[in-house]
Design a protein around this motif. Structure first.
Motif, PDB file in Angstrom:
ATOM      1  N   ALA A  61       0.828  -1.205   0.000  1.00 12.92           N
ATOM      2  CA  ALA A  61       0.000   0.000   0.000  1.00 12.92           C
ATOM      3  C   ALA A  61       0.860   1.251   0.000  1.00 12.92           C
ATOM      4  CB  ALA A  61      -0.922  -0.007   1.225  1.00 12.92           C
ATOM      5  N   GLY A  62       1.966   1.231   0.762  1.00  9.42           N
ATOM      6  CA  GLY A  62       2.866   2.378   0.750  1.00  9.42           C
ATOM      7  C   GLY A  62       3.469   2.612  -0.613  1.00  9.42           C
ATOM      8  N   THR A  73      -5.021   7.119  -2.792  1.00 10.17           N
ATOM      9  CA  THR A  73      -4.893   5.831  -2.114  1.00 10.17           C
ATOM     10  C   THR A  73      -5.508   5.882  -0.719  1.00 10.17           C
ATOM     11  OG1 THR A  73      -2.826   5.539  -3.322  1.00 10.17           O
ATOM     12  CG2 THR A  73      -3.258   4.020  -1.523  1.00 10.17           C
ATOM     13  N   PHE A  74      -5.290   6.980  -0.023  1.00  9.63           N
ATOM     14  CA  PHE A  74      -5.841   7.155   1.323  1.00  9.63           C
ATOM     15  C   PHE A  74      -7.372   7.093   1.290  1.00  9.63           C
ATOM     16  CE2 PHE A  74      -6.884   9.921   5.055  1.00  9.63           C
ATOM     17  CZ  PHE A  74      -6.280   9.145   6.022  1.00  9.63           C
ATOM     18  N   ALA A  75      -7.976   7.762   0.304  1.00 11.39           N
ATOM     19  CA  ALA A  75      -9.443   7.752   0.177  1.00 11.39           C
ATOM     20  C   ALA A  75      -9.952   6.347  -0.119  1.00 11.39           C
ATOM     21  CB  ALA A  75      -9.875   8.729  -0.918  1.00 11.39           C
ATOM     22  N   ALA A  76      -9.226   5.598  -0.951  1.00 10.14           N
ATOM     23  CA  ALA A  76      -9.632   4.227  -1.251  1.00 10.14           C
ATOM     24  C   ALA A  76      -9.587   3.364   0.001  1.00 10.14           C
ATOM     25  CB  ALA A  76      -8.725   3.643  -2.338  1.00 10.14           C
ATOM     26  N   GLY A  77      -8.561   3.547   0.812  1.00  7.58           N
ATOM     27  CA  GLY A  77      -8.475   2.800   2.056  1.00  7.58           C
ATOM     28  C   GLY A  77      -9.636   3.100   2.996  1.00  7.58           C
ATOM     29  N   ALA A 102     -10.711  -9.409   7.850  1.00  5.30           N
ATOM     30  CA  ALA A 102      -9.573  -9.454   6.940  1.00  5.30           C
ATOM     31  C   ALA A 102      -9.683  -8.355   5.881  1.00  5.30           C
ATOM     32  CB  ALA A 102      -9.478 -10.828   6.277  1.00  5.30           C
ATOM     33  N   VAL A 103     -10.895  -8.138   5.372  1.00  7.41           N
ATOM     34  CA  VAL A 103     -11.104  -7.051   4.400  1.00  7.41           C
ATOM     35  C   VAL A 103     -10.878  -5.700   5.072  1.00  7.41           C
ATOM     36  CG1 VAL A 103     -12.754  -5.967   2.826  1.00  7.41           C
ATOM     37  CG2 VAL A 103     -12.708  -8.455   3.060  1.00  7.41           C
ATOM     38  N   GLN A 104     -11.312  -5.575   6.317  1.00  7.17           N
ATOM     39  CA  GLN A 104     -11.020  -4.362   7.074  1.00  7.17           C
ATOM     40  C   GLN A 104      -9.524  -4.097   7.122  1.00  7.17           C
ATOM     41  OE1 GLN A 104     -12.672  -4.542  11.078  1.00  7.17           O
ATOM     42  NE2 GLN A 104     -13.619  -2.560  10.782  1.00  7.17           N
ATOM     43  N   GLY A 105      -8.750  -5.166   7.290  1.00  8.64           N
ATOM     44  CA  GLY A 105      -7.306  -5.024   7.332  1.00  8.64           C
ATOM     45  C   GLY A 105      -6.732  -4.482   6.038  1.00  8.64           C
ATOM     46  N   VAL A 106      -7.361  -4.809   4.907  1.00 11.88           N
ATOM     47  CA  VAL A 106      -6.916  -4.254   3.623  1.00 11.88           C
ATOM     48  C   VAL A 106      -7.060  -2.735   3.633  1.00 11.88           C
ATOM     49  CG1 VAL A 106      -7.310  -4.221   1.137  1.00 11.88           C
ATOM     50  CG2 VAL A 106      -7.485  -6.377   2.400  1.00 11.88           C
ATOM     51  N   GLY A 107      -8.237  -2.261   4.046  1.00 11.10           N
ATOM     52  CA  GLY A 107      -8.439  -0.815   4.133  1.00 11.10           C
ATOM     53  C   GLY A 107      -7.530  -0.177   5.164  1.00 11.10           C
ATOM     54  N   GLY A 108      -7.356  -0.863   6.303  1.00 16.85           N
ATOM     55  CA  GLY A 108      -6.470  -0.334   7.327  1.00 16.85           C
ATOM     56  C   GLY A 108      -5.035  -0.247   6.852  1.00 16.85           C
ATOM     57  N   ALA A 109      -4.600  -1.216   6.036  1.00 14.43           N
ATOM     58  CA  ALA A 109      -3.239  -1.195   5.504  1.00 14.43           C
ATOM     59  C   ALA A 109      -2.991   0.049   4.676  1.00 14.43           C
ATOM     60  CB  ALA A 109      -2.994  -2.447   4.662  1.00 14.43           C
ATOM     61  N   VAL A 110      -3.947   0.377   3.830  1.00 16.71           N
ATOM     62  CA  VAL A 110      -3.801   1.560   2.976  1.00 16.71           C
ATOM     63  C   VAL A 110      -3.747   2.823   3.827  1.00 16.71           C
ATOM     64  CG1 VAL A 110      -4.880   2.905   1.137  1.00 16.71           C
ATOM     65  CG2 VAL A 110      -4.951   0.407   1.060  1.00 16.71           C
ATOM     66  N   PHE A 112      -3.015   3.194   7.121  1.00 17.27           N
ATOM     67  CA  PHE A 112      -1.815   3.247   7.952  1.00 17.27           C
ATOM     68  C   PHE A 112      -0.588   3.623   7.132  1.00 17.27           C
ATOM     69  CE2 PHE A 112      -3.629   0.583  11.528  1.00 17.27           C
ATOM     70  CZ  PHE A 112      -3.361   1.523  12.508  1.00 17.27           C
ATOM     71  N   ALA A 113      -0.486   3.046   5.919  1.00 18.41           N
ATOM     72  CA  ALA A 113       0.695   3.268   5.091  1.00 18.41           C
ATOM     73  C   ALA A 113       0.842   4.718   4.679  1.00 18.41           C
ATOM     74  CB  ALA A 113       0.631   2.373   3.852  1.00 18.41           C
ATOM     75  N   VAL A 114      -0.269   5.417   4.536  1.00 20.62           N
ATOM     76  CA  VAL A 114      -0.228   6.766   3.970  1.00 20.62           C
ATOM     77  C   VAL A 114      -0.306   7.854   5.043  1.00 20.62           C
ATOM     78  CG1 VAL A 114      -1.303   8.294   2.266  1.00 20.62           C
ATOM     79  CG2 VAL A 114      -1.335   5.838   1.900  1.00 20.62           C
TER      80      VAL A 114
END
Length: 510
Positions: A61-62, A73-77, A102-110, A112-114
């Motif tokens: 994501a970063g 990317t932040f908005a998509a997350g 797990a899907v929540q974690g995908v959004g959280g990854a984006v 957190f990374a940004v």
């Protein structure tokens, strides 16, 4: 209001939502277990499913953010996280809930990374960025402080589903602010995402955690568990080979030649794998062992959360005056001392036994959160700040995921052993049943398991199961403290002020 303040506000709101969700879920776990008939392993996966996908994808994501644009990317997350929260609220069973997590974690990854990269691009290094990181740290403190209270109140009054519904309007508002007020930025040199690295790292982490979670049930020497560990090692080795050979690795191994960079990652891993992972077991003790309600549990967490909130802004101010390694070492050592003070619990103790440890650990968390956030993006060129933030969040989430799995394995093993010692004379109590009793004592369904025990032995077995819970609980608290002391020593040794960017020349007047 200037753009940089809008950026700080938006990132803080999104971070608030993420961390509120984490703290709220911890308090709601016993209620989730009751309503969805979840097992101890299911409860572990409620946390680990989120942490695993976040840890596995935050690096990618970063890189995506640096390439495609950090605002976009932040908005998509935010959108992914909000939709997944809705699915969590609608979950009819533990499997559906864990998949939604797990899907929540995908959004959280984006997100957190940004988040840290967005702050770093708007605030100059030094005092100004230290102040911004102090606000960011205070946001973490507020979320942690009110999360247990909000989660307890919502769970008691509206049900655990409401804790996930809460994210939907917050996420929608943050998306609007992102598009209206934030500046788009990207790394002009970023060209591709390291998908082979993502795949091997994700698979290695999943196999490792699965082996740790299933080890007690399947047997640590069983073919399945040995194969899972072996697969994790092979995939991790493949990941390191890939990262050395690809043109644009998601984890540039050369960054770890900077001692400060390595030190701050280890500090993040230490606190996440200990205190943050142990919140699950603290909650199980307060609710399932002491019998407190979710809201009562939230009130008991106030000492640790409020101190974290008040210390974080002070730590942000101290960033420009005190060397980061001293703040990291003192903070981690304080968390270690706090966990030691929480340990040694006896059957007759009340929640106040935890109070001294809560206060010391809360001060330690407040001290190190802004320091980790600042150093993580201040030891690399600003062009790869998104990647640096992603690496830091990876170490945080890997710490939580692995910590929960490791502590769970030790917790159940020590509890099972203690139950075996106390029930050696009870006929028909097999090793599998003792392990089931250890898990039941922690997850809150001990009465159901005791129903299968002969009436004349039921009280003895019940007391043994509760004693087993305390044995496992005290063990993981002690080991968590040890992890922090090791982290403090490593931070003191590795983090050097000369490697941290503390000031940047002002732009020349046109």
């Amino acid at each position: 209001m200037e753009r940089k303040w809008w950026t700080l506000l938006t990132v803080s709101v999104a971070t608030f939502m993420l961390l509120l969700d984490i703290t709220v879920v911890n308090v709601a776990l016993p209620s989730i277990r009751k309503d969805l008939d979840a097992s101890f392993t299911d409860l572990q996966w409620v946390i680990d499913a989120y942490a695993l996908t976040l840890a596995a994808l935050v690096l990618a994501a970063g890189s995506l953010a640096d390439r495609l644009g950090r605002r976009r990317t932040f908005a998509a997350g935010l959108a992914i996280f909000s939709v997944a929260s809705l699915l969590c609220a609608l979950a009819p069973n533990p499997t559906f809930l864990n998949l939604a997590r797990a899907v929540q974690g995908v959004g959280g990854a984006v997100m957190f990374a940004v988040s840290l990269a967005l702050i770093a691009q708007e605030f100059l290094a030094g005092r100004e960025r230290g102040m911004a990181m102090g606000v960011y740290g205070a946001t973490i403190g507020v979320a942690v402080a009110i999360g247990p209270l909000v989660g307890g109140a919502l769970t008691d009054s509206l049900g655990w589903e409401s804790i996930f519904y809460l994210n939907v309007p917050i996420g929608a508002g943050a998306i609007v602010l992102t598009y209206l007020k934030l500046r788009e930025s990207r790394d002009p040199n970023a060209t591709r995402v390291d998908w082979p690295g993502v795949a091997t790292f994700s698979a290695a982490l999943f196999l490792l955690v699965l082996a740790l979670v299933r080890g007690n049930t399947e047997g640590w020497g069983s073919a399945l568990i040995v194969s899972l560990f072996a697969g994790a090692v092979v995939l991790l080795a493949a990941f390191l080979v890939i990262e050395r050979r690809v043109a644009e690795p998601m984890l540039p191994l050369g960054l770890f030649r900077r001692h400060a960079f390595t030190g701050v990652q280890l500090a993040a891993f230490a606190v996440s794998s200990s205190l943050f992972a142990l919140f699950l077991y603290l909650t199980l003790y307060l609710q399932n062992y002491l019998g407190l309600t979710p809201f009562q549990t939230g009130v008991r967490y106030l000492p640790i959360t409020l101190l974290s909130f008040f210390v974080a802004p002070v730590a942000g101010v101290l960033l420009s005056r005190v060397h980061a390694r001293f703040m990291l070492a003192v903070g981690l050592a304080a968390i270690g001392v706090g966990l030691l003070l929480m340990g040694g619990i006896k059957a007759t103790d009340e929640w106040t036994t935890l109070l001294g440890g809560f206060l010391v650990a809360g001060a330690g968390v407040g001290l190190i959160n802004p320091v980790i956030a600042d150093v993580a993006v201040s030891v690399v060129p600003k062009e790869i700040s998104g990647m640096a933030a992603g690496i830091n969040d990876t170490f945080r989430q890997v710490g939580i995921a692995v910590g929960i799995a490791v502590w769970g394995a030790i917790f159940v093993a020590r509890g099972t052993s203690r139950i075996g010692e106390l029930t050696a004379e009870v006929p028909g109590l097999t090793g599998d049943l003792r392990r089931e009793l250890a898990e039941a004592a922690s997850s809150g369904n001990l009465p159901q398991v005791l129903a299968a025990i002969p009436p004349q032995s039921r009280q003895l077995v019940s007391d043994a199961a509760r004693a087993g819970f305390l044995t496992g609980f005290n063990t993981v608290l002690f080991l968590g403290a040890l992890a922090n002391f090791i982290g403090a020593a490593l931070a003191l040794w590795l983090v050097r002020e000369r490697e941290i960017e503390r000031q940047r020349p002002e732009p020349a007047a046109s």
